[in-house]
Design an enzyme around this catalytic site. Structure first.
Site, PDB file in Angstrom:
ATOM      1  N   GLU B 147      27.305 -12.531   8.777  1.00 10.34           N
ATOM      2  CA  GLU B 147      25.912 -12.692   9.224  1.00 10.34           C
ATOM      3  C   GLU B 147      24.937 -12.446   8.073  1.00 10.34           C
ATOM      4  OE1 GLU B 147      25.425 -14.151  11.837  1.00 10.34           O
ATOM      5  OE2 GLU B 147      27.399 -13.890  12.746  1.00 10.34           O
ATOM      6  N   HIS B 150      24.665 -15.404   5.932  1.00 18.68           N
ATOM      7  CA  HIS B 150      23.708 -16.388   6.468  1.00 18.68           C
ATOM      8  C   HIS B 150      22.296 -16.059   5.990  1.00 18.68           C
ATOM      9  CE1 HIS B 150      25.975 -19.058   8.908  1.00 18.68           C
ATOM     10  NE2 HIS B 150      26.424 -18.147   9.754  1.00 18.68           N
TER      11      HIS B 150
END
Lengths: 196, 302
Positions: B147, B150
């Protein structure tokens, strides 16, 4: 432009590189820290990094250990390797001479960087004690290329007032991260060096 | 020394992926160019449409964080709450080079995670209670690293910008669908029919290309997570675990989180029901295969 292209094409697919330039400044900053503010350098320092499961990384780490053994022979220092509960590896160094300590940490970081593993470097930590023996850590965050203060107290508390004061006072001596929200804690640093 | 540095370079990047992403981006650019010229040619008030689309995109961009967090019922952790999780995220963020990451938690049993943040300095990684219960610490760390990757790659921003004209096409299409065309002479009628068809086409093709782009960016994030945590296979085993769990969850519970599918680590919609072409995420098998390949590269075997 290059960064823009990297982002667009997903080529930024690697963590930020480590910046080593600011690390050595702690050696000179230790002087006013002791003389004017009464924080004695503790002769203890640590370097923490995230190991990669890789033969290349193991080679880099062997070289790192070689360097540490040489440093131990040449100066009056001791070192220890340990892995913490988050599976980060620590190099803990003890050296009566603070400048030697900083130089060894710098050389150790350089070895990992030269092997292409600078990305795995999280932080270097230098311990200072006030007159009551309460610890203050200067944490060098490799990705920021800056120091952040950390004064842990009992019960996972921090002396934030002290941290803010020291950051203000040492502004010209050290590259200090200005955004206090990035002054991450590092609890349970595996100090001190126990007998090997 | 130089030799080993080049090694790292080699496994940090995936040239095949870069090429494919370039092709998709070029495809999008061509499609958009075609769309714009068709719009202008058909006599639609292109300027007005663009202004409306820009405002829409801006609105979405400015409020998406709060909307997303509120719509899934995520709660931001206070300092000192779940300290181990917070410290794990802090370290991964510091290691990856993303300055400030808050941690949010959703109290649902579905194991999943997502990251939002339009600026690097105010981003949030959200995990569900189910994820914390399902994974061990290493796997959790790998998911968090995915995450955070990202965030570092600015995927929300890239996807918003890349998808801008798809929003425009959608807008034009809906505009005509509601019969707001007007006008009576035949030449104008033809032009409007053209704009209608073109915007529908651009909407569909653009959406497919965006989905492809989204899947490539998942691979990129997987790779980076594997490097940051030093254990690509921890992410692989996390993906298996989450995948096995997610498919068993009834869809009814997931409707509220469906909107966010693109940013979840594994989308909550069951994969069997959708062609892989229509998926925001690549199949887990393919992701695991690539992670295993990364592990082999790290170990110096091909």
């Amino acid at each position: 432009m290059r960064r823009f292209l990297d982002i667009l094409l997903g080529r930024a697919a690697r963590p930020a590189p480590a910046k080593l330039e600011g690390l050595l400044t702690i050696a000179s900053a230790a002087i006013p820290l002791e003389a004017q503010l009464g924080f004695r350098p503790c002769r203890l320092a640590g370097m923490v990094f995230k190991p990669i499961e890789s033969v290349y990384f193991e080679r880099a780490q062997e070289e790192l250990e070689q360097l540490l053994r040489i440093a131990v022979r040449e100066t009056q220092s001791r070192f220890r390797l340990s892995t913490d509960s988050y599976r980060y590896r620590w190099v803990i160094l003890e050296d009566p001479d603070f400048e030697d300590l900083v130089a060894t940490i710098q050389a150790a970081s350089q070895i990992l960087t030269e092997h292409g593993f600078g990305e795995q470097l999280l932080a270097a930590v230098f311990r200072f004690d006030d007159q009551q023996g309460q610890p203050l850590f200067w944490i060098y965050q490799y990705k920021l290329g800056a120091f952040t203060p950390f004064a842990p107290r009992k019960g996972r508390q921090r002396d934030e007032a002290l941290e803010l004061r020291l950051a203000a006072v040492l502004e010209h001596e050290l590259p200090i991260e200005r955004r206090p929200e990035l002054w991450y804690a590092l609890w349970d640093i595996p100090f001190p060096v126990t007998q090997e | 020394m130089v030799y080993s540095m080049r090694r790292v370079e080699r496994w940090a990047r995936d040239p095949g992926l870069t090429v494919r992403m370039m092709i998709v981006l070029a495809g999008l650019a061509l499609l958009y160019l075609f769309f714009l010229s068709a719009l202008i040619w058909s006599g639609v008030d292109t300027a007005t449409v663009l202004v409306i689309a820009v405002l829409l995109a801006l609105f979405q961009f400015v409020f998406s964080d709060r909307l997303a967090l509120a719509s899934v019922g995520a709660r931001i952790l206070r300092p000192g709450e779940m300290p181990r999780l917070q410290e794990m995220v802090e370290r991964v963020a510091a290691l990856t080079g993303v300055p400030r990451v808050r941690v949010g938690i959703i109290e649902i049993p579905v194991p999943n995670a997502f990251a939002i943040g339009k600026r690097l300095t105010s981003s949030t990684v959200v995990v569900t209670r189910g994820l914390l219960e399902l994974l061990n610490e290493e796997e959790l760390e790998a998911v968090i690293a995915h995450e955070v990757a990202h965030l570092r790659n600015r995927d929300v921003l890239v996807m918003t910008i890349a998808g801008f004209f798809v929003v425009v096409a959608q807008l034009v299409f809906r505009f005509f669908l509601w019969g707001a065309g007007g006008g009576s002479d035949r030449r104008r009628g033809n032009a409007i029919a053209l704009a209608f068809v073109v915007s529908l086409l651009v909407w569909i093709i653009g959406q497919l290309l965006l989905l492809a782009l989204s899947r490539y960016r998942e691979f990129v994030a997987d790779r980076m997570a594997g490097i940051v945590t030093g254990r690509p296979l921890a992410l692989a085993s996390a993906l298996w675990k989450i995948d096995g769990r997610v498919k068993r969850i009834p869809r009814r519970d997931l409707r509220e989180v469906e909107e966010l599918a693109a940013f979840f680590i594994i989308p909550p919609i069951s994969r069997e029901s959708l062609a892989s072409l229509l998926s925001t995420h690549p199949p887990v098998e393919e992701r695991v295969r690539r992670l295993e390949q990364l592990q082999r590269q790290l170990e110096g075997v091909r």
